[in-house]
Design a protein around this motif. Sequence first.
Motif, PDB file in Angstrom:
ATOM      1  N   ALA A  21       0.829  -1.211   0.000  1.00  0.00           N
ATOM      2  CA  ALA A  21       0.000   0.000   0.000  1.00  0.00           C
ATOM      3  C   ALA A  21       0.859   1.255   0.000  1.00  0.00           C
ATOM      4  N   MET A  24       2.425   1.858  -3.405  1.00  0.00           N
ATOM      5  CA  MET A  24       1.464   2.342  -4.392  1.00  0.00           C
ATOM      6  C   MET A  24       1.050   3.781  -4.122  1.00  0.00           C
ATOM      7  N   ASN A  25       1.042   4.170  -2.847  1.00  0.00           N
ATOM      8  CA  ASN A  25       0.635   5.528  -2.491  1.00  0.00           C
ATOM      9  C   ASN A  25       1.325   5.945  -1.199  1.00  0.00           C
ATOM     10  N   LEU A  99      -6.952  -6.039   1.856  1.00  0.00           N
ATOM     11  CA  LEU A  99      -5.956  -5.321   1.067  1.00  0.00           C
ATOM     12  C   LEU A  99      -6.566  -4.130   0.332  1.00  0.00           C
ATOM     13  N   GLU A 100      -7.690  -4.333  -0.317  1.00  0.00           N
ATOM     14  CA  GLU A 100      -8.328  -3.239  -1.046  1.00  0.00           C
ATOM     15  C   GLU A 100      -8.734  -2.119  -0.089  1.00  0.00           C
ATOM     16  N   LEU A 103      -5.545  -0.211   0.823  1.00  0.00           N
ATOM     17  CA  LEU A 103      -5.070   0.617  -0.298  1.00  0.00           C
ATOM     18  C   LEU A 103      -5.919   1.873  -0.463  1.00  0.00           C
ATOM     19  N   LEU A 107      -5.136   5.860   0.183  1.00  0.00           N
ATOM     20  CA  LEU A 107      -5.310   6.756  -0.966  1.00  0.00           C
ATOM     21  C   LEU A 107      -6.181   7.961  -0.617  1.00  0.00           C
TER      22      LEU A 107
END
Length: 131
Positions: A21, A24-25, A99-100, A103, A107
Amino acid sequence: MTEIMLVSHSLNLAKAALKLAKEMNPNKSVVHICAGINDGIDFGTSTIEIKEKLSNILKNNDALIIYDLGSSLMNVKLAIKMLENKHNNLIKILKAPFLEGLLLSILYNNENITIEELKNKVELETKEHFK
């Protein structure tokens, strides 16, 4: 900014999810890990450890909790009850895949969004993906 708490049966899983995570961000979200038992050596979750970490977060902020399995949720709810309703308005439990949910929480998390708005936005977006 809302602080995020990952509750997982596996310390390795929680660390790997957080690493992905953040790659990604890499925003400034503060994420706490409460995972495994016996210092993360064994699988499981500890109600007492969850309560203690929540108490520390709630001294200065609110907490969005992301959990991996149903028994993690059970321990989270018990830990919240042990706080004796002192901070219930500062705690939200995210109903989204592990996980989603992590993330998207990282974000969307920023100083201009409330914990309720963050929770609702992530849940709505993950719900759309898993129809």
